[in-house]
Design a protein around this motif. Structure first.
Motif: not given
Ligand SMILES: NC(=O)C1=CN([C@@H]2O[C@H](COP(=O)(O)OP(=O)(O)OC[C@H]3O[C@@H](n4cnc5c(N)ncnc54)[C@H](OP(=O)(O)O)[C@@H]3O)[C@@H](O)[C@H]2O)C=CC1
Ligand SMILES: O=C(CO)COP(=O)(O)O
Length: 380
Positions: A301-307
């Motif tokens: 889970y990597m929401p910042l990188a994906e964002g």
């Protein structure tokens, strides 16, 4: 601090290679620096200046520059490789004929190889099969080193000889070298933080505050260590200079090229315009692509990188992405203490409980209605 004069070769004529070559020479080493640009070689040898990458820096005059790889590597005991990840393997391949197993090979590059997802020390290992292999990473803005600002770095290697020789060769009154044996963690720290430096630059340009920057950096650290642990690294490494140390400096300084790319985009420039204006390497642009693909493959889970990926490559406005991220599922602060899955489970349990209570309440309500109705009937 150097105990005996060591022969050092630096491959790369960019800002970091130039700063490291000069540190080693300040420290008494015999230094040869390789680059492909003849004009720069002449300038370094005659004026002791690298006008393209560090124009205001007066280099140690003992650094000998050359475009001849064989000559640069001939007597080298320690080889520092400061070449961007895109060209790293090709330079190692070109150097291979003159590399020897007793040499110490150290990557200073904070990037990931495009097709293989290998880190640069793994490329070195693959290409040479040698044992004295290490990496240098830490909060090391080249232009601050050039100003002789007090700086610290990490040499990471499973090989004790590599660690001690690099500490002896580079440790000096303005550059302190700490040791680690978690090569993978240190190298991942250096590569991953570039992603968040782009996001931090963007946030700064958009006028976001200090609370926001602090949140971004801390959650970045959580995300980086989550990814690194899934890749087999030690999470404690992220408490060190190559983790939180490098993250702080790159997410806070306009001297970071990754930060500058983010800042330019926050001011309204396109990614292409921002990268072209920089004219140097910003490894994070490629790293965010590679890491997002890898994270989704591994289920990390990597929401910042994906964002950030969506902002850089899908044209999503950064403010919209920030708002979406703020409304993401509630999570754990330090997940090595309270796992994220536990927080998610607690939320699910609470939702089920609320649902059940509501159900119960409505049944209760219905039966009371029935009693009321019945008694009404009786009274009728
Ligand atoms: N600068 C910094 O503050 C720090 C950088 N690093 C890391 O160090 C690595 C190198 O960065 P840095 O020195 O800053 O990079 P720069 O962009 O300043 O310089 C890159 C150097 O690599 C050379 N190069 C690029 N492609 C090739 C190629 N195909 N063949 C031969 N030489 C090539 C360039 O040569 P040419 O000029 O001829 O194109 C130049 O000498 C990066 O991965 C970075 O993350 C790490 C810590 C600090
Ligand atoms: O890694 C660095 C500082 O430690 C340099 O960062 P940039 O590549 O963003 O300039």
């Amino acid at each position: 601090m150097a105990e005996q004069q060591i022969n050092v070769a630096v491959l790369g004529g960019g800002s970091f290679g130039t700063a490291l070559a000069s540190i080693a020479a300040d420290n008494g080493a015999r230094v040869h620096q390789w680059m492909r640009d003849e004009t720069l070689v002449a300038q370094i040898n005659h004026e002791h200046r690298n006008g393209r990458y560090l124009p205001h820096y007066v280099m140690n005059s003992a650094v000998q520059a050359s475009t001849d790889l064989q000559a640069v590597l001939a007597d080298a005991e320690l080889v520092l490789i400061a070449i961007p990840s895109k060209a790293f393997r090709s330079v190692v391949q070109a150097a291979k004929a003159w590399l020897r197993p007793e040499q110490i090979l150290v990557s200073t590059t904070k990037g990931i190889e495009q097709d293989s997802f290998l880190l640069m020390s793994q490329v070195l290992e693959q290409e040479t099969g040698f044992t004295h292999i290490g990496v240098i990473a830490g909060p090391n803005l080249a232009s601050e080193i050039a100003d002789k600002q007090l700086t610290a770095t990490v040499i990471a290697s499973a090989d004790p000889l590599t660690r001690t020789r690099v500490q002896q060769a580079l440790g000096c009154r303005y550059f302190r070298v700490y040791a680690s044996d978690d090569r993978h963690g240190v190298e991942l720290g250096g590569a991953l933080k570039n992603i968040y430096a782009i996001a931090a630059g963007m946030a700064a340009a958009l006028g976001m505050g200090e609370n926001t920057r602090s949140m971004l950096m801390t959650r970045a650290l959580a995300e980086m260590s989550r990814f690194a642990v899934a890749e087999g690294a030690n999470p404690m490494t992220f408490l060190g200079l190559a983790g939180v140390g490098d993250l702080i400096v790159t997410c806070s300084s306009n001297l970071s090229r990754n930060y500058r790319v983010g800042y330019a985009m926050g001011e309204g420039r396109t990614l292409e315009e921002a990268v072209d204006a920089l004219g140097q390497v910003a490894e994070g642009v490629n790293t965010v692509k590679l890491v997002c693909a890898k994270a989704s493959e591994m289920g990390v889970y990597m929401p910042l990188a994906e964002g950030l990926y969506h902002v850089l490559f899908d044209g999503v406005p950064a403010q919209d992405m920030a708002r979406t991220l703020m409304m993401g599922e509630q999570s754990s602060d330090v997940e090595f203490i309270l796992p994220r899955e536990t927080v998610q489970r607690e939320h699910r349990d609470q939702a089920l409980h609320n649902h059940a209570s509501k159900d119960h309440a409505s049944k209760d309500h219905a039966s009371k209605d029935q009693v009321f109705k019945n008694s009404g009937d009786k009274n009728a």
